[in-house]
Design an enzyme around this catalytic site. Structure first.
Site, PDB file in Angstrom:
ATOM      1  CG  ASP A 193      -2.024   0.903   1.227  1.00 16.93           C
ATOM      2  OD1 ASP A 193      -2.034   1.788   0.354  1.00 16.93           O
ATOM      3  OD2 ASP A 193      -2.902   0.797   2.106  1.00 16.93           O
ATOM      4  CG  ASP A 237      -9.351   3.227   1.002  1.00 18.27           C
ATOM      5  OD1 ASP A 237      -8.559   3.049   0.048  1.00 18.27           O
ATOM      6  OD2 ASP A 237      -8.997   3.207   2.187  1.00 18.27           O
TER       7      ASP A 237
HETATM    8  C1  GLA Z   1      -5.478   2.369   2.619  1.00 15.15           C
HETATM    9  C2  GLA Z   1      -5.965   1.198   1.774  1.00 15.15           C
HETATM   10  C3  GLA Z   1      -6.988   0.394   2.555  1.00 15.15           C
HETATM   11  C4  GLA Z   1      -6.394  -0.088   3.866  1.00 15.15           C
HETATM   12  C5  GLA Z   1      -5.821   1.091   4.658  1.00 15.15           C
HETATM   13  C6  GLA Z   1      -5.026   0.624   5.861  1.00 15.15           C
HETATM   14  O1  GLA Z   1      -6.477   3.292   2.883  1.00 15.15           O
HETATM   15  O2  GLA Z   1      -6.495   1.648   0.570  1.00 15.15           O
HETATM   16  O3  GLA Z   1      -7.443  -0.710   1.793  1.00 15.15           O
HETATM   17  O4  GLA Z   1      -5.390  -1.022   3.589  1.00 15.15           O
HETATM   18  O5  GLA Z   1      -4.970   1.877   3.863  1.00 15.15           O
HETATM   19  O6  GLA Z   1      -4.504   1.681   6.587  1.00 15.15           O
END
Ligand code: GLA
Length: 529
Positions: free
Chosen positions: A270, A333
């Site tokens: 990520d 997200d």
């Molecule tokens: C980002 C990702 C999510 C999750 C969070 C964790 O927002 O897109 O899917 O993994 O980080 O902090």
């Protein structure tokens, strides 16, 4: 236009109609449920699987030569079931009671066509399972569970174990759900005073250390593997993860080695604080951290799927695969997207659908997780998980859209609170088959207006899966022509959710679609006599 060129087809269609009326009666009588508002009777679309075994899951599976191999045959039916496998490579062995295959993939590149068989006192089933030993893994989209939208920064090893147990006991694993993924917040948190999170983030040799909630990572992964399931972990190419826990910056190789030693089978990587490290916003800067991790993972002696998460920057769908990714998030997200009249998953789905031509075996567009059932609130992470506000029709649309898009299918609600409707949406073998189809094509957009959305996904057997989505707030009749779909001739139209044939159609198909709902059909060409 509907037609019955001969008496037999006419009779079959009539029988199907009678069957449909009977099935609807049964559903209304037995399986109807009352929604959260307590007013509307809802149809449970997925029929109960038969007592006899039915083998599900992908028909094609990629593995790298000589690497550890683990596969639990997804199979419904009353247990005990006796499993067998014809032509299983000698390096693999099957536990006949559990249906778990373990061992090492053969050393020689090639295709190993195995015939999986399952039998119980009610009957038997078999399914071809082609193991392709070579460089490419992730030949079908990954399926499983991820803790993020339920546990956020509270996740513990116990939660993950319970989710793995529930994946088996709920029957989800019998439909192909397989990965149990730990998201952010398993590592230590620099600067934290929380006794469970504080302390050195790495040991004297530079090895990343889990926080106190994950005291025995190897033990946890071993447990997940003992159930025949796979385990996923999370990190960031930046110094810190999105929730500001320790990331892998400048420790990439050591961290990958550690994840592999612990036994993990998937890494979600990520972007997060890597934004501070990247020199600029050019393509090479977007690609650099993923190329690096991609090639490190490829050099390991186990298969670790790379789930890239950088929200679609630099049109990742165009190069995610070359960077070593097996899937790449195409958007931000899903959990924080505010819907308007249509819930947020539609806009994420519409945008993910644009990139259909880039998906294929080994690399998939990832529109984020499936948020139904009992699930937390990403805009208020401390709020307790509660039941989704999506209507049942919206939930069937969600799952249909994800499957037509050959999306990774990760449920991210509370596995220990799965209700009947959530299982009904997640566990329809024919819907999952569309997602997992061996051809690996993502459905293309056939129509997108304010009122209607149509996706069509060609399948390996020459049939075509078509989703007709009603985007309006009134029930609507939707028609699709063969011309728009690029098919010709008579087609048997099958209702995929309800798992029965609707009849034979010659030029087009029309159906009534509920509010924000979907009808998902499969067009199977009639062989010319
Ligand atoms: C980002 C990702 C999510 C999750 C969070 C964790 O927002 O897109 O899917 O993994 O980080 O902090």
């Amino acid at each position: 236009m509907r037609m019955f060129p001969n008496r037999r087809e006419g009779m079959m269609a009539a029988r199907n109609r009678l069957g449909l009326i009977f099935a609807m009666f049964l559903m209304l009588a037995g399986a109807a449920c009352v929604n959260a508002i307590g007013q509307q009777a809802t149809e449970m679309r997925t029929p109960k699987p038969p007592d006899a075994p039915r083998i599900h899951g992908p028909k094609i599976y990629g593995a790298r030569p000589g690497h550890p191999f683990l596969y639990r045959i997804p199979c419904t039916g009353i247990r005990p079931i006796r499993f067998s496998a014809k032509h299983l490579p000698a390096t693999l062995k099957l536990d006949r009671q559990t249906g778990i295959i373990t061992g090492e993939a053969p050393e020689a590149h090639g295709e190993y066509v195995v015939k999986l068989e399952a039998a119980n006192s009610h009957g038997k089933d078999s399914r071809t399972f082609k193991i392709v030993v070579g460089d490419t893994i992730g030949l079908t989209p990954q399926m499983g569970w991820n803790d993020w939208y339920t546990f956020y920064n509270r996740v513990t090893a116990k939660d993950v174990r319970s989710a793995a147990d529930a994946m088996i006991s709920s029957g989800m694993a019998d439909f192909g759900y397989q990965y149990v993924d730990i998201d952010d917040c398993w590592a230590r948190k620099p600067g934290s005073q929380d006794p469970e999170l504080k302390g050195p983030v790495r040991d004297a040799d530079g090895n990343i250390l889990p926080n106190a909630r994950f005291a025995d990572m190897s033990g946890l992964v071993k447990y997940i593997h003992s159930l025949g399931l796979k385990a996923g972990i999370y990190s960031s190419p930046g110094p810190l993860t999105c929730a500001r826990y320790e990331g892998s910056y400048q420790h990439e190789a050591a961290d990958a080695r550690r994840f592999s030693q612990w036994g993990f089978d998937l890494l979600k990587y990520d972007w997060c604080s890597y934004g501070r490290i990247a020199k600029d916003k050019t393509l090479p800067s977007f690609q650099a951290p993923y190329r690096k991790m991609g090639s490190i993972l490829e050099g390991l002696n186990r298969d670790v799927v790379l789930n890239m998460c950088q929200y679609g920057m630099g049109d990742v769908w165009q190069w995610g695969r070359q960077a070593g990714g097996n899937s790449w998030r195409t958007t931000g997200d899903l959990g924080v997207v505010k819907g308007n009249v249509l819930p947020g998953f539609y806009s994420i789905g519409f945008s993910n659908a644009e990139h259909s031509k880039y998906a294929g075996p080994g690399g998939w567009n990832d529109p984020d997780y499936i948020l139904i059932g009992t699930v937390g609130n990403a805009r208020d992470m401390n709020a307790p998980a509660r039941h989704t506000q999506l209507t049942p029709e919206e939930q069937y649309s969600y799952m249909s859209m994800w499957s037509l898009m050959a999306a990774p299918l990760f449920y991210s609600g509370d596995m220990t609170a799965l209700d009947a409707l959530t299982r009904n949406v997640l566990c329809n073998a024919e819907v999952v088959d569309i997602d997992q189809d061996s051809l690996g094509k993502q459905g293309r957009i056939v129509r997108k207006t304010d009122e209607e959305f149509i996706l069509a996904k060609p399948l390996a057997d020459g049939s075509l899966a078509v989703g007709l989505f009603n985007l309006t707030t009134a029930p609507r009749s939707i028609t699709v022509n063969w011309r728009d779909l690029g098919v010709t001739g008579r087609q048997t139209v099958r209702d995929v959710w309800r798992q029965h044939d609707l009849g034979v159609y010659a030029t087009d198909y029309s159906t009534q679609v509920p509010v924000h709902g979907v009808e998902l059909v499969r067009l199977i060409p009639k062989k010319r006599l």
